[in-house]
Motif scaffolding. Structure first.
Motif, PDB file in Angstrom:
ATOM      1  N   LYS A  73       9.660  -1.446   3.247  1.00 21.91           N
ATOM      2  CA  LYS A  73       9.865  -2.266   2.070  1.00 21.91           C
ATOM      3  C   LYS A  73       8.504  -2.562   1.492  1.00 21.91           C
ATOM      4  O   LYS A  73       7.529  -2.607   2.216  1.00 21.91           O
ATOM      5  N   PRO A  74       8.326  -2.685   0.263  1.00 25.12           N
ATOM      6  CA  PRO A  74       9.298  -3.045  -0.753  1.00 25.12           C
ATOM      7  C   PRO A  74       9.885  -1.857  -1.532  1.00 25.12           C
ATOM      8  O   PRO A  74      10.441  -2.039  -2.599  1.00 25.12           O
ATOM      9  N   PHE A  75       9.747  -0.615  -1.010  1.00 24.16           N
ATOM     10  CA  PHE A  75      10.255   0.530  -1.774  1.00 24.16           C
ATOM     11  C   PHE A  75      11.768   0.476  -1.917  1.00 24.16           C
ATOM     12  O   PHE A  75      12.482   0.282  -0.943  1.00 24.16           O
ATOM     13  N   ASN A  76      12.229   0.643  -3.132  1.00 23.81           N
ATOM     14  CA  ASN A  76      13.659   0.721  -3.399  1.00 23.81           C
ATOM     15  C   ASN A  76      14.078   2.159  -3.119  1.00 23.81           C
ATOM     16  O   ASN A  76      13.800   3.061  -3.910  1.00 23.81           O
ATOM     17  N   ASN A  77      14.730   2.388  -1.964  1.00 19.99           N
ATOM     18  CA  ASN A  77      15.073   3.756  -1.594  1.00 19.99           C
ATOM     19  C   ASN A  77      16.309   4.287  -2.315  1.00 19.99           C
ATOM     20  O   ASN A  77      16.648   5.457  -2.161  1.00 19.99           O
ATOM     21  N   GLN A  78      16.950   3.463  -3.106  1.00 18.84           N
ATOM     22  CA  GLN A  78      18.071   3.937  -3.924  1.00 18.84           C
ATOM     23  C   GLN A  78      17.605   4.524  -5.252  1.00 18.84           C
ATOM     24  O   GLN A  78      18.279   5.362  -5.843  1.00 18.84           O
ATOM     25  N   LEU A  79      16.450   4.078  -5.725  1.00 18.72           N
ATOM     26  CA  LEU A  79      15.949   4.515  -7.028  1.00 18.72           C
ATOM     27  C   LEU A  79      14.684   5.360  -6.944  1.00 18.72           C
ATOM     28  O   LEU A  79      14.381   6.117  -7.865  1.00 18.72           O
ATOM     29  N   SER A  80      13.941   5.240  -5.854  1.00 17.84           N
ATOM     30  CA  SER A  80      12.686   5.983  -5.717  1.00 17.84           C
ATOM     31  C   SER A  80      12.950   7.426  -5.315  1.00 17.84           C
ATOM     32  O   SER A  80      13.898   7.729  -4.590  1.00 17.84           O
ATOM     33  N   ASP A  81      12.081   8.329  -5.779  1.00 14.36           N
ATOM     34  CA  ASP A  81      12.099   9.701  -5.287  1.00 14.36           C
ATOM     35  C   ASP A  81      11.657   9.685  -3.832  1.00 14.36           C
ATOM     36  O   ASP A  81      10.922   8.791  -3.402  1.00 14.36           O
ATOM     37  N   GLU A  82      12.088  10.675  -3.076  1.00 15.27           N
ATOM     38  CA  GLU A  82      11.664  10.771  -1.685  1.00 15.27           C
ATOM     39  C   GLU A  82      10.224  11.275  -1.647  1.00 15.27           C
ATOM     40  O   GLU A  82       9.944  12.429  -1.957  1.00 15.27           O
ATOM     41  N   LEU A  83       9.320  10.381  -1.319  1.00 15.97           N
ATOM     42  CA  LEU A  83       7.896  10.693  -1.236  1.00 15.97           C
ATOM     43  C   LEU A  83       7.313   9.978  -0.028  1.00 15.97           C
ATOM     44  O   LEU A  83       7.810   8.939   0.393  1.00 15.97           O
ATOM     45  N   GLU A  84       6.272  10.553   0.508  1.00 13.34           N
ATOM     46  CA  GLU A  84       5.520   9.933   1.590  1.00 13.34           C
ATOM     47  C   GLU A  84       4.109   9.678   1.099  1.00 13.34           C
ATOM     48  O   GLU A  84       3.502  10.546   0.473  1.00 13.34           O
ATOM     49  N   PHE A  85       3.599   8.510   1.376  1.00 12.73           N
ATOM     50  CA  PHE A  85       2.201   8.201   1.126  1.00 12.73           C
ATOM     51  C   PHE A  85       1.518   8.145   2.487  1.00 12.73           C
ATOM     52  O   PHE A  85       2.002   7.461   3.393  1.00 12.73           O
ATOM     53  N   ARG A  86       0.439   8.890   2.639  1.00  9.59           N
ATOM     54  CA  ARG A  86      -0.374   8.814   3.853  1.00  9.59           C
ATOM     55  C   ARG A  86      -1.687   8.185   3.427  1.00  9.59           C
ATOM     56  O   ARG A  86      -2.446   8.772   2.664  1.00  9.59           O
ATOM     57  N   LEU A  87      -1.928   6.989   3.901  1.00 15.64           N
ATOM     58  CA  LEU A  87      -3.127   6.257   3.521  1.00 15.64           C
ATOM     59  C   LEU A  87      -4.041   6.144   4.728  1.00 15.64           C
ATOM     60  O   LEU A  87      -3.624   5.659   5.781  1.00 15.64           O
ATOM     61  N   GLY A  88      -5.264   6.625   4.567  1.00 16.14           N
ATOM     62  CA  GLY A  88      -6.218   6.602   5.661  1.00 16.14           C
ATOM     63  C   GLY A  88      -7.470   5.829   5.292  1.00 16.14           C
ATOM     64  O   GLY A  88      -7.728   5.547   4.120  1.00 16.14           O
ATOM     65  N   ILE A  89      -8.241   5.517   6.309  1.00 20.39           N
ATOM     66  CA  ILE A  89      -9.448   4.717   6.144  1.00 20.39           C
ATOM     67  C   ILE A  89     -10.670   5.626   6.254  1.00 20.39           C
ATOM     68  O   ILE A  89     -10.798   6.390   7.213  1.00 20.39           O
ATOM     69  N   LEU A  90     -11.551   5.537   5.265  1.00 18.76           N
ATOM     70  CA  LEU A  90     -12.823   6.256   5.307  1.00 18.76           C
ATOM     71  C   LEU A  90     -13.942   5.288   5.643  1.00 18.76           C
ATOM     72  O   LEU A  90     -14.018   4.199   5.076  1.00 18.76           O
ATOM     73  N   THR A  91     -14.785   5.705   6.576  1.00 18.16           N
ATOM     74  CA  THR A  91     -15.983   4.935   6.912  1.00 18.16           C
ATOM     75  C   THR A  91     -17.160   5.907   6.883  1.00 18.16           C
ATOM     76  O   THR A  91     -16.968   7.129   6.834  1.00 18.16           O
TER      77      THR A  91
END
Length: 142
Positions: A73-91
């Motif tokens: 959440k908070p993604f609305n899975n009824q209205l959103s396209d099926e997508l994945e976000f991969r968020l990584g940390i750069l140091t």
């Protein structure tokens, strides 16, 4: 109102030159509560430090946010396209390893029409799907 974020994959036409071409676009639409929830998740990541000494830590200590998972959440899975976000940390310490891991170079930068870009990605995805499906079937003894 419940936190809500809707994500849609779309395109726009870049008509700034002699020839118009389609460019991928991601719409992220949210109410205040939904955008604040995303902001808090990003803030939490920004304040963390990757721990390569942990057993399964990738160099970027990435997190997955999926638009279709009930717990993301908070993604609305009824209205959103099926997508994945991969968020990584750069140091400073992990940047080279992370770029190498994802094969990120100036030459890998995607530009131009989404048609050619997506055809290439679709070919790669099809090969990956076949490898994964084969491995799953093999592990199940099929």
């Amino acid at each position: 109102m419940e936190p809500e974020v809707i994500v849609k994959l779309a395109f726009l036409i870049n008509a700034t030159g002699d020839v118009g071409y389609a460019v991928p676009e991601i719409h992220i639409l949210g109410n205040k509560a939904g955008l604040l929830q995303l902001a808090n998740a990003l803030r939490s990541m920004a304040e963390s430090v990757p721990r390569p000494d942990l057993a399964n830590c990738d160099p970027d200590d990435h997190r997955h946010f999926g638009t279709q998972a009930e717990w993301d959440k908070p993604f609305n899975n009824q209205l959103s396209d099926e997508l994945e976000f991969r968020l990584g940390i750069l140091t400073e310490e992990n940047r080279d390893l992370v770029l190498q891991k994802y094969r990120i170079t100036p030459a890998s930068r995607a530009t131009g029409s989404l048609v050619a870009r997506y055809r290439s990605q679709a070919d790669a995805a099809e090969k990956s799907e076949a490898r994964v499906t084969s491995a799953i079937q093999e592990s199940l003894g099929h």
